[in-house]
Enzyme design. Structure first.
Site, short mmCIF file in Angstrom:
data_model
loop_
_atom_site.label_atom_id
_atom_site.label_comp_id
_atom_site.label_asym_id
_atom_site.label_seq_id
_atom_site.Cartn_x
_atom_site.Cartn_y
_atom_site.Cartn_z
N GLY A 10 20.32 3.26 -1.06
CA GLY A 10 19.42 1.58 -0.78
C GLY A 10 20.09 0.37 -1.10
O GLY A 10 20.82 0.16 -1.23
N GLY A 13 21.18 -0.75 -4.61
CA GLY A 13 22.23 0.34 -5.00
C GLY A 13 23.46 0.08 -4.34
O GLY A 13 24.91 -0.48 -5.30
N ARG A 282 -1.70 -8.39 -3.11
CA ARG A 282 -2.28 -7.56 -2.68
C ARG A 282 -3.49 -6.82 -3.69
O ARG A 282 -4.44 -5.70 -3.41
CB ARG A 282 -1.24 -6.61 -2.20
N SER A 378 11.03 -7.89 -3.36
CA SER A 378 10.80 -7.21 -3.82
C SER A 378 12.15 -6.98 -3.66
O SER A 378 13.03 -6.52 -4.07
CB SER A 378 9.94 -6.01 -3.33
#
Ligand code: FAD
Length: 550
Positions: A10, A13, A282, A378
């Site tokens: 992803g 990586g 959140r 993220s």
């Protein structure tokens, strides 16, 4: 060092592989599926950065403070600073390799507001930020592949680490095409295997991210961290197969949450938290939704069709396609769902685990997000972590010698052959389904001692049976052998949640609803032959108190 094995392709990586190649290292990049199918492509909302020429009052310190505050001050200030300081450089890097970011009416790179931010700092590529970044990184990987610096290995799954006396020498990889285990030695191994969705079944993410690698390496002595902090995204649309994410961009553009009472709309977040209520972090929004215990709706219709099409086209398309809802005319029924895992491998400043030469990056590592992650952080952390690990690895001297693991590999091959001898079909999928049911029920937005004890009892029972069952030969071998690792991770998550007898960030205990000083630290968990041990690590930092950021 020379040879690096990166497991998972992803965004984290690939970022690591590309940076390693830039620094002259040889990389083997392993994943079961092509990068185009990694969970990273699902990211729509954007990536956070502070750009010098586009700050509008924003500063790196504000980004640091927002991230620390949003995460309940559980992350290290030094580490978060490192992340935020390189955000501008990372955005420019992405542009250089071909990522096309959206621009605003003035021709400047466009940015939007996400929850918990003091300033708008989320940059996006239309409705497909993750896809665009993945595509650019794939081109970079191909470039280095052509130059002989990166070798891609598809249909290949992590089996276990080659670990001896606290040092990692490579990994066993299962090749689904040859149906054989292969020993790959490397000077450094970087885990980039994403989150833990399979533990919960229906989430917003990909079932490729099953947490197996974390569970397996945990069994081999690698420490994990903060597993109790699981992010429930407040706005998802329930469909048959999964819970589809309604991006935070919808609330960033002004979307309002409400429930109906006596024929009237109650804007409960605004009533309780004021103007910015809908854009609280959140953890707060999901918990409030749980506590009001009513059907909740998200309204963006007041934006009008033209603005909706321009700013949040993916939300419009998704609601139309999956539920036949025209969001320019009617509100969206939303429900919280498991979305992100703040917990994962415990890693150092340079992303090394407690095992030497074994690194972890991206969502599988626990690092910058503390008790709750801010939207847009993220993707940034995945790229930054990949680069940081690569730079550390490149700076180290390698060692040409390694122990011989052929005996270990032969034993593992024998286990797979033995277990694959019968035609059992039922138990593996069945136990996975039972696990998801248990975790959804006992480790929800709100937990308590009783639910966690029930969860532990159930998972212990599944674990006992998992060791006994035969494999299902109608599915990938990986699907079979991963079961024990996944269950072990689930057990560790429940243990961490049980042992934190307070409420903080995404971890809310109805029996201990207050935050407590004695728990003002991260949780480290280790495993020793069936025994799960937790210990605290570090102290909660304090606000860096940049007044303009509040
Ligand atoms: C719907 C959705 C929307 C999101 N939107 C945003 C957003 O707007 N902004 C933001 O910052 N974040 C967002 N996120 C979070 C973000 O996308 C992820 O945290 C991030 O992409 C993770 O990247 P990664 O490289 O760590 O993992 P992934 O992209 O999940 O990649 C994991 C890789 O590991 C491989 N793998 C897994 N297990 C094994 C194994 N056993 N052996 C070998 N390989 C393995 C997989 O095949 C894959 O290649 C979103 C998440 C979701 C689900």
């Amino acid at each position: 060092m020379k040879d690096v094995l990166v497991i998972g392709s992803g965004i984290s990586g690939m970022s690591c592989a590309v940076r390693c190649a830039e620094l002259g290292l040889n990389v083997t990049l392993v994943s079961p599926f092509p990068s185009e199918r990694a969970q990273s492509v699902m990211a729509a909302g954007g990536i956070n950065a502070v750009l010098e020429d586009n700050g509008e009052g924003d500063t790196v310190l504000c980004h640091v403070e927002d991230t620390l505050r949003g995460g309940g001050y559980l992350s290290s200030e030094e580490e978060v600073k490192g992340l935020c300081e390189r955000s501008g450089e990372i955005l420019r890097f992405l542009e250089r390799i071909g990522t096309v970011f959206s621009v605003d009416e003035n021709g400047k790179t466009a940015k939007r507001a996400f929850g918990g931010q003091s300033h708008k700092r989320t940059y996006y590529c239309g409705a497909s930020t993750g896809k665009q970044i993945v595509s650019s990184l794939i081109m970079e990987v191909r470039h280095f592949e052509a130059a002989g610096k990166i070798t891609r290995r598809l249909w290949s799954c992590f089996h276990s680490g080659l670990i001896l006396d606290g040092v990692c020498y490579g990994a066993l990889i299962y090749d689904e095409t040859t149906r054989k285990l292969e020993t790959i030695y490397a000077d450094a191994v970087v885990m980039a295997t994403g989150g833990q969705n399979t533990l919960f079944g229906k989430t917003t993410g990909s079932t490729q991210c099953d947490g197996y690698a974390q569970g397996q390496l945990f069994r081999q002595g690698v420490e994990l961290k903060n597993l109790e902090f699981i992010q429930y995204h407040p706005t998802t649309l329930v469909t048959g197969q999964k819970n589809m994410l309604i991006s935070e961009a919808a609330r960033g553009e002004g979307g309002r949450l409400f429930y109906m009472e006596n024929g009237k709309r109650v804007y409960f977040m605004e009533d309780k938290y004021g103007e910015k209520g809908n854009l609280m972090t959140r953890d707060v929004v999901s918990r409030e939704m749980f506590l009001v215990n009513k059907d909740i709706w998200l309204d963006v219709s007041f934006l009008g069709e033209r603005l909706i099409r321009r700013r949040i086209p993916e939300v419009m398309e998704l609601c139309r396609k999956y539920r036949g809802i025209d969001i320019s005319k009617e509100p969206i029924p939303v429900t919280p769902s498991v979305h992100f895992f703040m917990g994962g491998f415990a890693v150092s400043l340079d992303h090394e685990t407690n095992i030497r030469n074994l690194f972890a990056v991206g969502e599988c590592a626990s690092k910058y997000h503390g008790a709750n992650r801010l939207g847009g952080n993220s993707l940034l952390a995945a790229i930054y972590g990949g680069m940081k690990a690569a730079e550390e690895i490149a700076g180290r001297a390698g060692d040409d010698k390694h122990p011989d693991f052929s005996g270990y590999a032969a034993r593992q091959t024998q286990v797979l052959e033995e277990k694959g001898k019968t035609e059992s079909r039922f138990p593996v999928a069945y136990i996975r389904d039972l696990l998801a049911e248990t975790m959804q029920k006992d480790l929800g937005i709100v937990r308590n001692e009783e639910s966690l004890d029930n969860g532990i009892t159930d998972v212990d029972y599944y674990l006992e049976n998992a060791d006994r069952i035969q494999y299902d030969n109608s599915v990938m071998t990986y699907f079979n052998y991963s079961l024990t690792g996944i269950l072990t991770l689930a057990r560790a998550v429940l243990t961490c949640a049980k042992n934190r007898r307070e409420s903080r960030g995404a971890h809310y205990r109805s029996d201990y609803p207050e935050m407590k000083e004695e728990y003002a630290s991260s949780t480290i968990i280790s495993y020793d032959d069936g025994v799960y041990r937790t210990r605290p690590e570090g102290n909660v930092g304090t606000s860096i108190n940049t007044e303009r950021c509040i």
